[in-house]
Motif scaffolding. Structure first.
Motif, short mmCIF file in Angstrom:
data_model
loop_
_atom_site.label_atom_id
_atom_site.label_comp_id
_atom_site.label_asym_id
_atom_site.label_seq_id
_atom_site.Cartn_x
_atom_site.Cartn_y
_atom_site.Cartn_z
N GLY A 52 -17.60 -0.93 0.20
CA GLY A 52 -18.77 -0.06 0.20
C GLY A 52 -19.69 -0.27 -0.98
N SER A 53 -19.51 -1.36 -1.72
CA SER A 53 -20.39 -1.61 -2.85
C SER A 53 -20.28 -3.07 -3.22
CB SER A 53 -19.98 -0.75 -4.04
OG SER A 53 -20.63 -1.22 -5.19
N TYR A 54 -21.35 -3.59 -3.82
CA TYR A 54 -21.28 -4.96 -4.31
C TYR A 54 -21.10 -4.99 -5.83
CZ TYR A 54 -22.61 -6.72 0.27
OH TYR A 54 -22.61 -7.03 1.59
N GLN A 55 -20.98 -3.81 -6.42
CA GLN A 55 -20.77 -3.75 -7.86
C GLN A 55 -19.28 -3.86 -8.14
OE1 GLN A 55 -23.17 -3.76 -9.94
NE2 GLN A 55 -24.83 -3.28 -8.54
N PHE A 56 -18.94 -4.82 -9.00
CA PHE A 56 -17.53 -5.04 -9.25
C PHE A 56 -16.86 -3.80 -9.84
CE2 PHE A 56 -13.86 -6.42 -11.59
CZ PHE A 56 -13.24 -7.20 -10.65
N GLN A 57 -17.55 -3.17 -10.79
CA GLN A 57 -16.94 -2.02 -11.45
C GLN A 57 -16.71 -0.86 -10.49
OE1 GLN A 57 -15.71 -2.20 -14.50
NE2 GLN A 57 -16.43 -4.30 -14.61
N GLU A 58 -17.60 -0.76 -9.48
CA GLU A 58 -17.41 0.30 -8.49
C GLU A 58 -16.27 -0.05 -7.54
OE1 GLU A 58 -21.10 1.25 -6.54
OE2 GLU A 58 -22.08 1.48 -8.48
N LEU A 59 -16.18 -1.33 -7.21
CA LEU A 59 -15.10 -1.77 -6.33
C LEU A 59 -13.74 -1.52 -6.97
CD1 LEU A 59 -16.50 -5.16 -5.02
CD2 LEU A 59 -15.97 -3.16 -3.66
N LEU B 154 -23.43 -19.05 -17.39
CA LEU B 154 -23.52 -17.76 -18.08
C LEU B 154 -23.72 -16.63 -17.06
CD1 LEU B 154 -25.68 -18.28 -21.27
CD2 LEU B 154 -23.31 -17.59 -21.11
N GLY B 155 -24.63 -16.89 -16.10
CA GLY B 155 -24.88 -15.87 -15.09
C GLY B 155 -23.61 -15.57 -14.31
N LEU B 156 -22.87 -16.63 -14.01
CA LEU B 156 -21.64 -16.46 -13.23
C LEU B 156 -20.64 -15.56 -13.94
CD1 LEU B 156 -19.52 -17.26 -11.09
CD2 LEU B 156 -19.22 -19.40 -12.29
N VAL B 157 -20.40 -15.82 -15.23
CA VAL B 157 -19.35 -15.05 -15.89
C VAL B 157 -19.82 -13.65 -16.29
CG1 VAL B 157 -18.16 -17.07 -16.73
CG2 VAL B 157 -19.86 -15.98 -18.18
N LEU B 158 -21.15 -13.44 -16.34
CA LEU B 158 -21.61 -12.12 -16.77
C LEU B 158 -21.96 -11.20 -15.60
CD1 LEU B 158 -23.83 -13.30 -19.72
CD2 LEU B 158 -21.73 -11.98 -19.89
N SER B 159 -22.12 -11.77 -14.40
CA SER B 159 -22.54 -10.95 -13.27
C SER B 159 -21.53 -9.87 -12.95
CB SER B 159 -22.70 -11.82 -12.01
OG SER B 159 -23.89 -12.52 -12.09
N ASP B 160 -22.07 -8.72 -12.68
CA ASP B 160 -21.19 -7.63 -12.23
C ASP B 160 -21.32 -7.50 -10.72
OD1 ASP B 160 -19.44 -5.47 -12.53
OD2 ASP B 160 -21.13 -4.09 -12.29
N ASN B 161 -22.49 -7.85 -10.20
CA ASN B 161 -22.71 -7.78 -8.77
C ASN B 161 -22.12 -9.03 -8.13
OD1 ASN B 161 -24.23 -8.28 -6.23
ND2 ASN B 161 -25.17 -6.34 -6.82
N ILE B 162 -21.27 -8.86 -7.10
CA ILE B 162 -20.56 -10.03 -6.60
C ILE B 162 -21.48 -10.97 -5.81
CG2 ILE B 162 -18.25 -9.04 -6.64
CD1 ILE B 162 -18.51 -8.33 -3.77
N ILE B 163 -22.64 -10.45 -5.34
CA ILE B 163 -23.55 -11.35 -4.65
C ILE B 163 -24.30 -12.24 -5.66
CG2 ILE B 163 -25.62 -11.46 -3.21
CD1 ILE B 163 -23.13 -10.70 -1.68
N THR B 164 -24.75 -11.66 -6.77
CA THR B 164 -25.38 -12.52 -7.77
C THR B 164 -24.34 -13.47 -8.36
OG1 THR B 164 -25.15 -10.70 -9.32
CG2 THR B 164 -27.33 -11.09 -8.43
N LEU B 165 -23.11 -13.00 -8.48
CA LEU B 165 -22.04 -13.89 -8.95
C LEU B 165 -21.97 -15.12 -8.04
CD1 LEU B 165 -18.56 -12.80 -10.13
CD2 LEU B 165 -18.72 -14.71 -8.59
N PHE B 166 -22.03 -14.87 -6.73
CA PHE B 166 -21.97 -15.99 -5.78
C PHE B 166 -23.17 -16.92 -5.96
CE2 PHE B 166 -23.75 -17.62 -1.86
CZ PHE B 166 -22.78 -18.54 -1.53
N ILE B 167 -24.36 -16.31 -6.17
CA ILE B 167 -25.56 -17.15 -6.31
C ILE B 167 -25.44 -18.06 -7.53
CG2 ILE B 167 -28.04 -17.08 -6.80
CD1 ILE B 167 -28.09 -14.53 -5.05
N PHE B 168 -24.97 -17.50 -8.63
CA PHE B 168 -24.79 -18.33 -9.83
C PHE B 168 -23.70 -19.37 -9.59
CE2 PHE B 168 -26.86 -14.71 -12.07
CZ PHE B 168 -27.91 -15.44 -12.60
#
Lengths: 136, 768
Positions: free
Chosen positions: B184-191, B119-133
């Motif tokens: 310049g950002s780890y936020q997917f939406q900003e990227l 769940l964390g993986l598919v909901l993460s917007d931050n790509i670093i937390t995505l990696f952690i999940f």
């Protein structure tokens, strides 16, 4: 090294040195000294005693394994560091009682922290030296 | 939102304490958690269907731009619903499947941990937390695959899966960090707003390559596919959960998620089409040759994943729509087939399709579910699979020059998959019932209702595609294609080429099923190619790696203290010498030097004498004593330069060191030479070099302008801020108290190390 003179001297040296180490610990905040040196001096006192009277005698004197001082000291240091959290200050903020206590002087969380260091150092040093002299 | 994701971890943490409860009737309560989450995510469905997205932000490490940012859009909700929905059914199914199992509590712990990570993986917007999940799913799936931990094969498969997916994870991390650095950002939406800049950046190829390796290893793409069939050693509920809807789809999710950000370039499309098509054809052919129901399903899963990668690679609007629908189609029928395999295995004790037949006479509801799933898999109208297959053909047919080749590849794959589906879903249930199976009876409803629900949904969605069109398919499509045209899926497209291809697939598949009879001889033919299979190559690589690690460890960690010291000093010397070789500015300002005092001369002389004695004395005790003298003279120097605290500490430490040395050396044989002359000369040269380097460094430090800001601050604030007059002590217990805290902890660890090493050795000697 169990000479009579050394043996007799060590029985007087032990309390004196331990008292001295506490003195060093308490004055640490204002004059040269502190928990680390104090702990080392106290452990030297016990090591001297063990050299003069044999390890078994010293162990009987201490009653418990010096290793137990390590967690106790760590806990005291940690609690004194964490105490400010209870009054919503950040970790390790120095807290002091308003009035000095006779003989000891100003008492604050730093002193307790230093006492924790003192105990840990005694525990560590004695554990290492006792273990090595036992096993070898 | 964060509570919804973390609740699985909380449940996993609680399982050891409620293990008795779980092993009893309590297991029936556990599906409530995934079901609750399912309902929670379901409640967002309406708004998301209307085109809304939701953001949730929780700070974690704000200074590095890492936070728990969650983004709920179409793609995320599709996966979240699959994870929680299939999760609910798997949780329910397990209550009967593993009833009374010794480690049932652990199983639920791992399972809920896995669900939460997914769940964390598919909901993460931050790509670093995505990696952690992402990594958490690898780890929790390792436990799930190796659940039967007394079986060496199971352990090996788990390790293989972990090493492959973990390896991919490392590449993914590198890719994410590079992406974050450039964007310049780890936020997917900003990227996302930087998309064109990233695509034109010189490192674009690296980012794509690294992310691809991560996705391919996770989603079992050729040549990393071989961990997936091995992972079938896990209990069936695990296979269902991991391989139909979640774990292996994580790679697909990643690719789909990054399509709007990185997709559309030649590198992206060509690689994905190539890898996807190789995987789908290769695995589909393999699935035909298997006789174990789980083996068939494993290879057909790999093939389906290949199709998805291939569709994402095509990158057209039609193909992305097809991918979105196919994810759902595949999850529904594959989960059903896995669950049915579990029931068959549970009841009959075998998964060999050559043995199984006629089970519909005893397991009717199971047979119905299996038939529905096989038909959806076959893409027969009016099932949801039919819509999925149509969309795939539409996508390949519209793909320019290569339409012909791609369509043929898709048809071949689908024919084989159809065959595999019939083999696993129909073959065991038709024909005559062998006499040893006549006494079988239907398992507990918690086992056969879940597959029936899933298979039923495959039919319902097929008959009424409007149910999912607006709510799920459209939002999924819009999160992959920005500003795409509104989609429309329907069952009946009229008579056209696509329908023809669908019918052709069906006919060929059924004919193939009629002709080819599964047998073990067919399977054994594939074993000849084992030599050049990627798995064998990987194992050889693993062996080589192990051997190298052993050699390297033996070289440096050989247990001789002198070797460690030589290595450290030698390395430092070379490093420092290189630095000094590049240019060093040495000069001593004679004007600043104060006149020599008599104390200093005496102390220096004492030092020299002590050193000479230490080095050349034949008695070890003398050497140790002179080393002590050396230490005391240093104390004197500290005293002269007004550092009484240091002097005191140094004095006590030196006393104790001498005592320690005496204790050790007392036990060594006297006057015995342990080192040859050559070794002593070598050590001497090394020490002279090291000593002179340190001396040069010290001089160089002196010639640098001194920055006294820190020491002035400490001196000034010691009394004001910390009420202490002894600056050294104030620094130790107050300003840098945290360091001291860690240092005493290290001391304790060292003491425990000494104690346990010596005491343990003593015990082993006593045993002898």
């Amino acid at each position: 090294m169990k000479t009579l003179i050394f043996k007799t001297a060590s029985t007087y040296l032990l309390p004196l040195l331990v008292l001295f180490s506490v003195f060093i610990l308490l004055r640490g905040h204002y004059l040269p000294g502190g928990g680390f040196v104090g702990g080392l001096i106290a452990s030297i006192a016990f090591v001297i005693h063990s050299f003069a009277n044999g390890l078994e005698q010293t162990k009987n004197l201490i009653k418990f394994h010096p290793g137990f001082l390590m967690p106790v000291g760590l806990c005291i240091a940690l609690i004194s560091g964490a105490a400010p959290l209870f009054i919503e200050q950040s970790f390790m903020t120095g807290l002091w009682f308003e009035n000095p206590i006779p003989v000891i002087g100003m008492v604050g969380s730093a002193l307790f922290f230093d006492a924790g260091v003192y105990l840990v150092v005694i525990g560590v040093t004695l554990t290492i030296i006792f273990t090595i002299s036992e096993t070898l | 939102m964060i509570l919804a994701i973390l609740s699985g971890f909380v449940l996993a943490g609680c399982t050891p304490f409620i293990s008795k409860f779980i092993k009893g009737k309590g297991s029936l309560l556990l599906p409530i958690l995934p079901f609750g989450l399912f309902v929670y995510f379901f409640s967002f469905l309406k708004e998301i269907g209307e085109g809304q997205t939701f953001r949730f932000n929780y700070d974690w490490v704000p200074s590095y731009g890492i936070n728990f940012g969650f983004h709920l859009d179409g793609l995320a909700i599709l996966f979240a619903l699959l994870i929680t929905g299939v999760g609910t059914l798997v949780f329910t199914y397990t209550t009967s499947y593993l009833k009374g199992h010794h480690y049932l509590d652990r199983f639920y712990g791992y399972l809920s941990m896995f669900m939460a990570s997914m769940l964390g993986l598919v909901l993460s917007d931050n790509i670093i937390t995505l990696f952690i999940f992402w990594e958490l799913t690898s780890i929790s799936s390792f436990f799930l695959i190796g659940f039967n931990n007394d079986d060496p094969k199971s352990r090996k498969s788990a390790l293989l899966a972990l090493s492959i997916t973990g390896l991919g994870g490392l590449f993914l991390l590198a890719g994410m960090v590079l992406l974050g650095y450039i964007g310049g950002s780890y936020q997917f939406q900003e990227l996302l707003s930087q998309s064109t800049f990233i695509k034109e950046h010189t490192s674009y190829g690296w980012i794509v390559g690294l992310i691809f390796i991560g996705a391919f290893t996770k989603s079992a793409q050729f040549p990393f596919h071989f961990w997936l069939p091995g992972a079938m050693k896990a209990p069936t509920p695990v296979s269902t959960y991991l391989h139909s809807a979640t774990m292996v789809k994580a790679g697909i999710y990643l690719l789909a998620r990054f399509t709007p950000l990185l997709g559309g370039s030649a590198e992206w499309n060509t690689t994905l089409i190539l890898v996807g098509s190789i995987t789908m054809v290769y695995a589909a052919i393999h699935s035909v040759l298997r006789i174990d129901m789980k083996g068939i399903l494993a290879y057909s899963t790999i093939s389906a994943l290949g199709i998805l990668v291939f569709l994402i690679g095509l990158g057209t609007e039609a193909s992305l729509l097809a991918a979105g629908v196919f994810i759902l189609v595949h999850a529904l029928y594959k989960a059903t087939l896995f669950l049915i395999t579990g029931i068959v295995d549970h009841e009959t004790g075998t998964r060999d399709v050559t043995v199984l037949s006629g089970l519909s006479k005893v397991l009717m509801p199971v047979a119905i579910a299996a038939g529905l799933a096989a038909l959806s898999n076959a893409g027969a109208p009016p099932f949801f699979g039919f819509i999925g297959k149509d969309l795939i053909y539409e996508a390949t047919l519209a793909y320019g020059d290569w339409a012909m080749v791609l369509t043929i590849a898709a048809v071949v794959t689908n024919v084989c998959l159809l065959f595999a589906g019939l083999l696993a879903g129909v073959k065991p249930f038709v024909g005559s019932l062998p006499s040893n199976f006549t006494s079988l009876h239907l398992p507990h409803p918690t086992m056969w209702i879940p597959p029936l629900i899933l298979a039923g949904l495959g039919l319902v969605f097929g008959l009424f595609p409007s149910l999912v069109e607006g709510l799920i398919v459209q939002p999924v499509f819009s999160s992959m294609v920005i500003d795409g045209a509104p989609v429309h899926i329907k069952l009946w497209h009229g008579f056209n080429l696509v329908l023809g291809l669908s019918l052709l697939t069906l006919t060929l598949g059924v004919i193939l099923y009629m002709i080819v009879k599964p047998s073990s001889s067919l399977f054994s033919k594939t074993l000849k190619f084992e030599m050049i299979a990627p798995q064998t190559l990987f194992e050889i690589f693993g062996k080589f790696f192990n051997a190298f690690a052993r050699f390297w460890t033996g070289l440096f960690q050989n247990g001789y203290l002198r070797n460690y010291v030589i290595t450290i000093l030698g390395f430092l010397t070379i490093l420092l010498a290189y630095r000094l070789y590049q240019g060093v500015n040495l000069y001593i300002d004679t004007k600043q030097l104060t006149a020599l005092t008599i104390y200093e001369v005496i102390v220096a002389l004492m030092m020299i004498v002590a050193i000479v004695f230490t080095v050349f004395s034949r008695s070890r005790l003398v050497a140790v004593a002179s080393l002590g003298v050396m230490g005391y003279t240093i104390c004197l120097i500290f005293l002269f330069y007004s550092a009484p605290d240091l002097a005191m500490t140094q004095f006590s430490i030196d006393t104790l060191t001498v005592i320690l040395f005496v204790l050790v050396i007392y036990n060594l044989p006297k006057y015995k030479n342990f080192s040859s002359k050559a070794v002593r000369i070598r050590d001497g040269i090394l020490s002279v070099f090291f000593g002179s380097l340190i001396a040069i460094l010290t001089l160089e430090v002196l010639s640098e302008p001194l920055n006294r800001e820190t020491s002035i601050f400490y001196a000034e604030s010691a009394y004001l801020l910390a009420k202490g007059k002894n600056v050294v002590n104030v620094i130790l217990v107050d300003f840098r108290g945290f360091d001291t805290m860690v240092e005493i902890t290290v001391l304790v660890i060292a003491a425990i190390g000494v104690f346990s090493l010596l005491k343990l050795r003593l015990k082993s000697i006593e045993k002898e």
